[in-house]
Design a protein around this motif. Structure first.
Motif, PDB file in Angstrom:
ATOM      1  N   ARG A 154       2.723  10.225   3.442  1.00 32.74           N
ATOM      2  CA  ARG A 154       2.690   8.879   3.995  1.00 32.74           C
ATOM      3  C   ARG A 154       1.358   8.202   3.658  1.00 32.74           C
ATOM      4  O   ARG A 154       0.949   7.280   4.329  1.00 32.74           O
ATOM      5  CB  ARG A 154       2.903   8.928   5.519  1.00 32.74           C
ATOM      6  N   TRP A 155       0.676   8.664   2.637  1.00 23.92           N
ATOM      7  CA  TRP A 155      -0.600   8.094   2.239  1.00 23.92           C
ATOM      8  C   TRP A 155      -0.413   6.795   1.469  1.00 23.92           C
ATOM      9  O   TRP A 155       0.565   6.616   0.755  1.00 23.92           O
ATOM     10  CB  TRP A 155      -1.374   9.063   1.353  1.00 23.92           C
ATOM     11  N   VAL A 156      -1.397   5.902   1.587  1.00 21.22           N
ATOM     12  CA  VAL A 156      -1.489   4.712   0.750  1.00 21.22           C
ATOM     13  C   VAL A 156      -2.917   4.643   0.219  1.00 21.22           C
ATOM     14  O   VAL A 156      -3.835   5.223   0.794  1.00 21.22           O
ATOM     15  CB  VAL A 156      -1.162   3.411   1.521  1.00 21.22           C
ATOM     16  N   VAL A 157      -3.082   3.944  -0.892  1.00 21.03           N
ATOM     17  CA  VAL A 157      -4.417   3.635  -1.383  1.00 21.03           C
ATOM     18  C   VAL A 157      -4.529   2.118  -1.333  1.00 21.03           C
ATOM     19  O   VAL A 157      -3.602   1.398  -1.706  1.00 21.03           O
ATOM     20  CB  VAL A 157      -4.695   4.211  -2.798  1.00 21.03           C
ATOM     21  N   CYS A 158      -5.647   1.635  -0.807  1.00 21.53           N
ATOM     22  CA  CYS A 158      -5.831   0.195  -0.586  1.00 21.53           C
ATOM     23  C   CYS A 158      -6.965  -0.340  -1.446  1.00 21.53           C
ATOM     24  O   CYS A 158      -7.971   0.335  -1.651  1.00 21.53           O
ATOM     25  CB  CYS A 158      -6.151  -0.073   0.880  1.00 21.53           C
ATOM     26  N   ARG A 159      -6.765  -1.572  -1.917  1.00 19.23           N
ATOM     27  CA  ARG A 159      -7.791  -2.299  -2.675  1.00 19.23           C
ATOM     28  C   ARG A 159      -7.986  -3.635  -1.960  1.00 19.23           C
ATOM     29  O   ARG A 159      -7.051  -4.411  -1.816  1.00 19.23           O
ATOM     30  CB  ARG A 159      -7.332  -2.517  -4.109  1.00 19.23           C
ATOM     31  N   VAL A 160      -9.193  -3.892  -1.488  1.00 25.16           N
ATOM     32  CA  VAL A 160      -9.479  -5.071  -0.677  1.00 25.16           C
ATOM     33  C   VAL A 160     -10.518  -5.939  -1.378  1.00 25.16           C
ATOM     34  O   VAL A 160     -11.458  -5.424  -1.990  1.00 25.16           O
ATOM     35  CB  VAL A 160     -10.006  -4.656   0.721  1.00 25.16           C
ATOM     36  N   CYS A 161     -10.343  -7.262  -1.277  1.00 25.70           N
ATOM     37  CA  CYS A 161     -11.337  -8.195  -1.807  1.00 25.70           C
ATOM     38  C   CYS A 161     -11.258  -9.505  -1.039  1.00 25.70           C
ATOM     39  O   CYS A 161     -10.345  -9.709  -0.244  1.00 25.70           O
ATOM     40  CB  CYS A 161     -11.127  -8.436  -3.291  1.00 25.70           C
ATOM     41  N   GLU A 162     -12.214 -10.363  -1.286  1.00 25.76           N
ATOM     42  CA  GLU A 162     -12.160 -11.714  -0.743  1.00 25.76           C
ATOM     43  C   GLU A 162     -11.439 -12.586  -1.756  1.00 25.76           C
ATOM     44  O   GLU A 162     -11.658 -12.461  -2.959  1.00 25.76           O
ATOM     45  CB  GLU A 162     -13.560 -12.248  -0.489  1.00 25.76           C
TER      46      GLU A 162
END
Length: 198
Positions: A154-162
């Motif tokens: 149930r893992w996710v990898v996240c990429r966050v930015c403005e």
């Protein structure tokens, strides 16, 4: 973990800038299968405990983006707001899906939209279940450990930015970042109005 957190694991001059497919195929699949990933530079965070402005000291910084692993959840509330999905899920080749979420400050009844965007990548369910079956045989035949193994998929990898920054990975030519002073000076509309002390 800050911007230099993963730098010790990479040779000088290298930067972390994976494509969507590389994030899912190389990093997320390894994490979900509990296999080692080299270099092991993406940290694991509980999304519920952090607002996006807290990622600078916790997640891996790669260019204009912050990267981290988290458990997949429908509840994306944070201490000061929540992440809300926008648009439809997109396929990442034949290995995963990508959700786009926007951060809102406040509660769900009257939150204020911000400029923070998150791409959340997950494995396709069929891939995760086949990985868990093959990996489950390797780990243990005990019931308790089999349940724990299934939770790892149930893992996710996240990429966050403005959103003021490009959401899509840019080319190498566009990857140059301005210093804080450059951004301040470029933000002046009219230099005539700026007066320096005498």
């Amino acid at each position: 973990m800050g911007e230099d957190a993963g730098a010790g694991n990479l040779p000088p001059g290298f930067r972390f800038f994976p494509s969507d497919e590389e994030l899912v195929r190389h990093f997320l699949r390894q994490k979900a299968s509990m296999l080692p990933c080299h270099p092991d530079i993406i940290p694991t965070l509980d999304l519920l405990h952090f607002d996006p402005w807290d990622f600078h000291c916790k997640a891996l910084k790669g260019g204009k983006y912050w990267y981290f692993f988290s458990h997949r959840t429908e509840n994306r509330a944070t201490p000061n707001g929540y992440w809300k999905q926008v648009g439809v899920d997109e396929f990442v080749k034949d290995v995963g899906m990508k959700k786009t979420l926007v951060f809102y400050v406040g509660d769900a009844s009257g939150g204020m939209k911000t400029n923070w965007i998150m791409h959340e990548f997950c494995l396709l369910d069929c891939e995760a279940s086949s990985s868990s079956r093959s990996n489950g045989r390797k780990l243990s035949r005990k019931k308790g450990q089999a349940k724990a193994g299934a939770a790892n998929y149930r893992w996710v990898v996240c990429r966050v930015c403005e959103s003021g920054h490009s959401v899509q990975p840019c080319s190498q030519d566009e990857a140059m970042e301005l210093s804080c002073l450059d951004e301040i000076f470029l933000s002046f509309d009219d230099y005539d109005e700026v007066s320096l002390p005498k």
